[in-house]
Write a protein that holds these residues in place. Structure first.
Motif, PDB file in Angstrom:
ATOM      1  N   ARG A 141       0.821  -1.220   0.000  1.00  0.00           N
ATOM      2  CA  ARG A 141       0.000   0.000   0.000  1.00  0.00           C
ATOM      3  C   ARG A 141       0.850   1.262   0.000  1.00  0.00           C
ATOM      4  NH1 ARG A 141      -5.317  -1.091   1.353  1.00  0.00           N
ATOM      5  NH2 ARG A 141      -5.748  -3.274   0.831  1.00  0.00           N
ATOM      6  N   ASP A 142       2.113   1.140   0.403  1.00  0.00           N
ATOM      7  CA  ASP A 142       3.025   2.287   0.457  1.00  0.00           C
ATOM      8  C   ASP A 142       4.399   1.804   0.011  1.00  0.00           C
ATOM      9  OD1 ASP A 142       4.640   4.448   1.029  1.00  0.00           O
ATOM     10  OD2 ASP A 142       3.655   4.911   2.938  1.00  0.00           O
ATOM     11  N   HIS A 143       4.902   2.360  -1.069  1.00  0.00           N
ATOM     12  CA  HIS A 143       6.187   1.894  -1.604  1.00  0.00           C
ATOM     13  C   HIS A 143       7.324   2.089  -0.609  1.00  0.00           C
ATOM     14  CE1 HIS A 143       6.147   6.246  -2.556  1.00  0.00           C
ATOM     15  NE2 HIS A 143       7.448   6.166  -2.389  1.00  0.00           N
ATOM     16  N   ARG A 144       7.167   3.019   0.336  1.00  0.00           N
ATOM     17  CA  ARG A 144       8.237   3.288   1.300  1.00  0.00           C
ATOM     18  C   ARG A 144       8.463   2.122   2.253  1.00  0.00           C
ATOM     19  NH1 ARG A 144       5.790   8.905   3.316  1.00  0.00           N
ATOM     20  NH2 ARG A 144       3.962   7.536   3.167  1.00  0.00           N
ATOM     21  N   SER A 145       7.472   1.245   2.366  1.00  0.00           N
ATOM     22  CA  SER A 145       7.643   0.077   3.231  1.00  0.00           C
ATOM     23  C   SER A 145       8.730  -0.857   2.707  1.00  0.00           C
ATOM     24  CB  SER A 145       6.321  -0.685   3.351  1.00  0.00           C
ATOM     25  OG  SER A 145       5.898  -1.183   2.090  1.00  0.00           O
ATOM     26  N   LEU A 146       9.008  -0.813   1.403  1.00  0.00           N
ATOM     27  CA  LEU A 146      10.061  -1.661   0.835  1.00  0.00           C
ATOM     28  C   LEU A 146      11.438  -1.261   1.346  1.00  0.00           C
ATOM     29  CD1 LEU A 146       8.821  -1.764  -2.878  1.00  0.00           C
ATOM     30  CD2 LEU A 146       8.650  -3.603  -1.191  1.00  0.00           C
ATOM     31  N   GLN A 147      11.581  -0.013   1.737  1.00  0.00           N
ATOM     32  CA  GLN A 147      12.876   0.473   2.203  1.00  0.00           C
ATOM     33  C   GLN A 147      13.326  -0.241   3.471  1.00  0.00           C
ATOM     34  OE1 GLN A 147      12.876   4.701   2.548  1.00  0.00           O
ATOM     35  NE2 GLN A 147      15.087   4.879   2.792  1.00  0.00           N
TER      36      GLN A 147
END
Length: 466
Positions: free
Chosen positions: A136-142
Motif C-alpha cells: 500500500r506504500d512503496h516506502r515500506s520496501l525500504q
C-alpha cells in the motif's frame, strides 16, 4: 505537516484510463483480425479468444487500480495492455507460420507458444494484483532493502553455480531448467537489486556526492567512496565470467550507475562507470569464446566464416526481414518472420519490423517511450527520495532493456539475448515486467495522491531531494 487545499479536488483520471483501455483492446482485436484474414481468408472463433484476453486483463487490473491505487497514472496500464496484447497476437501469428512450415515438410506441429503465453499473462496479472494489494506504500520496501538484496543475489548467482545441463541455454548460464520447466531468476533479481540500490543511495548519497579530485574540469569522487561502484562492477563481472551473459551484466551495471548519477547529480560517476564496464567487457572478450562469437557475428554478419546453419544465421534473417518490411511492412500475417530462429523471444522486434514496417516499429517504440516517460514523471513528482530513485531505476530498466534489444536486432550492438518487455514470449520476462509495472503504479499513486495527513514513516525516509 503538509495539508492540501480542501477546496482543491484532484481528479483520479480513472475514466480516462478506462477509455484508453477500450481503445487498446480494439487495436489488439484489429491486429488479430488482420492476421486471421491474411492467413485463413476469414475470421474464426480464435478472434474471440484473443479479444477476451486483453479485455479481461484490462478490466480486472483497472478495477484493482480504481480500488487500491485510485490516483495512479492513467496511461501506464493501457500501454501495457496494448503491448501485451500485440505480443500475444504476434506469437500466435508465428505459431501459424511454424505450423505451415511443419505441414509443408510433412511433420506434426506441437510447439504452439501462444496458449502458454496466455497462461503466463494470467499469472503476471495475478502478480500485479498481489503487489498492488499488499504494498500500500512503496516506502515500506525500504525497511526490507538488505533482505531483498540477499534474495536478489541468491537469484542472480543460482544459475551460475548449477551444472550446465540445468542452467545453460545458447551458451549463457542464466536459466534454471528442471523437469521441462524453465525460469530465468535474473528477471526478478534485477527488481530486488534496484529496490536495494535506491534504499542504499538514499542513505549514502550525501557521502557519495562529496567532491574529490578535479581532472579535466570534472570533479571525480574520492577514492574511499568507490566501494559501492566497485562492488557492483565486480558482481556484474562475476555474472559475466560465470554465466557468459553480457546483456544481464550490462543491465545491472547500467541501473546502478544511473541510480548513482540521479542520487548525486554528478556526471563523473557515469564516466567512471562507463570506463569500468568497457574494461570489463574487453577482458571478457579476450577470455571467453561466447563473447568473441557474438562480437564476430556483429562485426561480420555476412562473412563466409559463419555459414547458413551457423551462428550468424539468426541476425542475417533478422536483417533480411527488416529490409523486406521496409517503410510500411508486408502486413500482419503476410510476411515470413518465422524464418528467423527464436522469432518470438530474442527477435520479436524483427517480426514486427517485417510485417508492420518502420512505421509500426516507430509506433511500438513510441509506446515504450511514453511508458518510460510516465515512470520518470512519477519519480519526479513523488515526495520522498526513495520513491524518486525507485521509480527512476525501474523506468530506466525498461528503457535500457529495450535499447539493448533493438540495438542487437538492428546490429547497432552485439546481440545479447535479452527479451523485449511485454512483447516477447517467456514467463520470466513477462512476470518481471508486470511486477515493475505494479511498483511504478504504486509510486505514481503516491505522487498524485493529495497529502492530507502527517506521514507515519520515519523522517529520513521522507527526505525530499533538492
Amino acid at each position: 505537516m503538509s495539508v492540501s487545499n480542501p477546496g482543491l479536488r484532484i481528479p483520479t483520471r480513472r475514466n480516462t484510463e478506462l477509455v484508453l483501455l477500450i481503445f487498446a483492446v480494439l487495436l489488439v482485436v484489429a491486429a488479430e483480425a488482420a492476421v486471421e484474414a491474411a492467413r485463413d481468408g476469414k475470421l474464426s472463433s480464435r478472434l474471440l479468444t484473443y479479444a477476451t484476453v486483453p479485455l479481461v486483463v484490462g478490466l480486472v487490473t483497472h478495477l484493482v487500480i480504481r480500488r487500491f491505487a485510485r490516483y495512479a497514472d492513467p496511461l501506464m496500464l493501457p500501454i501495457v495492455v496494448l503491448l501485451n496484447g500485440l505480443g500475444l497476437v504476434m506469437i500466435h501469428r508465428l505459431d501459424l507460420g511454424a505450423k505451415l512450415q511443419a505441414d509443408q515438410s510433412g511433420q506434426s506441429f506441437t510447439g504452439a507458444q501462444a496458449p502458454t503465453q496466455v497462461l503466463w499473462t494470467a499469472i503476471g496479472v495475478g502478480l500485479f494484483i498481489g503487489l498492488i494489494v499488499l504494498i500500500r506504500d512503496h516506502r515500506s520496501l525500504q525497511r526490507y532493502a538488505y533482505t531483498l538484496a540477499l534474495i536478489g543475489l541468491f537469484f542472480l548467482m543460482l544459475p551460475a553455480v548449477l551444472p550446465a545441463r540445468f542452467s545453460e541455454v545458447n551458451g549463457a548460464r542464466i536459466w534454471i531448467r528442471l523437469a521441462g520447466f524453465s525460469i530465468q531468476p535474473g528477471e526478478f533479481a534485477k527488481i530486488l537489486l534496484t529496490i536495494f540500490g535506491a534504499a542504499y543511495l538514499v542513505q549514502k548519497r550525501d557521502v557519495l556526492a562529496l567532491a574529490g579530485r578535479r581532472f579535466l574540469g570534472i570533479d571525480f569522487p574520492r577514492g574511499r567512496d568507490f566501494g559501492p561502484l566497485l562492488l557492483a562492477w565486480l558482481l556484474c563481472i562475476g555474472v559475466l565470467v560465470r554465466g557468459h551473459d553480457l546483456g544481464t551484466s550490462l543491465l545491472f551495471f547500467g541501473i546502478f550507475v544511473v541510480l548513482l548519477y540521479v542520487a548525486t547529480e554528478r556526471a563523473s560517476w557515469v564516466i567512471v562507470g562507463g570506463v569500468l564496464f568497457a574494461g570489463g567487457a574487453y577482458v571478457a572478450y579476450q577470455l571467453f569464446g561466447t563473447v568473441q562469437t557474438r562480437v564476430g557475428v556483429w562485426l561480420h554478419p555476412f562473412s563466409h566464416v559463419y555459414e547458413v546453419a551457423g551462428t550468424s544465421y539468426q541476425l542475417q534473417q533478422s536483417l533480411f526481414g527488416l529490409g523486406t518490411g521496409g517503410i510500411f511492412g508486408t502486413g500482419l500475417g503476410n510476411g515470413h518472420p518465422e524464418l528467423v530462429p527464436l522469432p518470438a523471444t530474442d527477435f520479436i522486434i524483427s517480426s514486427f519490423g517485417e510485417e508492420t514496417g518502420l512505421f509500426g516499429l516507430v509506433g511500438l517504440l513510441a509506446l515504450y517511450a511514453v511508458l518510460v516517460t510516465r515512470g520518470f514523471a512519477a519519480g519526479l513528482a513523488v515526495r520522498d527520495a526513495f520513491g524518486k530513485l525507485l521509480a527512476t531505476g525501474l523506468a530506466f530498466l525498461f528503457a535500457l532493456q529495450l535499447f539493448v534489444v533493438v540495438a542487437g536486432v538492428t546490429r547497432l550492438l552485439p546481440e545479447t539475448g535479452l527479451t523485449t518487455p511485454f512483447l516477447s514470449y517467456g514467463g520470466s520476462s513477462l512476470l518481471g515486467s508486470w511486477a515493475i509495472l505494479a511498483l511504478l503504479v504504486r509510486v505514481s499513486d503516491s505522487a498524485r495522491r493529495p497529502a492530507t495527513t502527517t506521514p507515519s514513516r520515519p523522517a529520513e525516509n521522507l527526505a525530499v531531494s533538492s
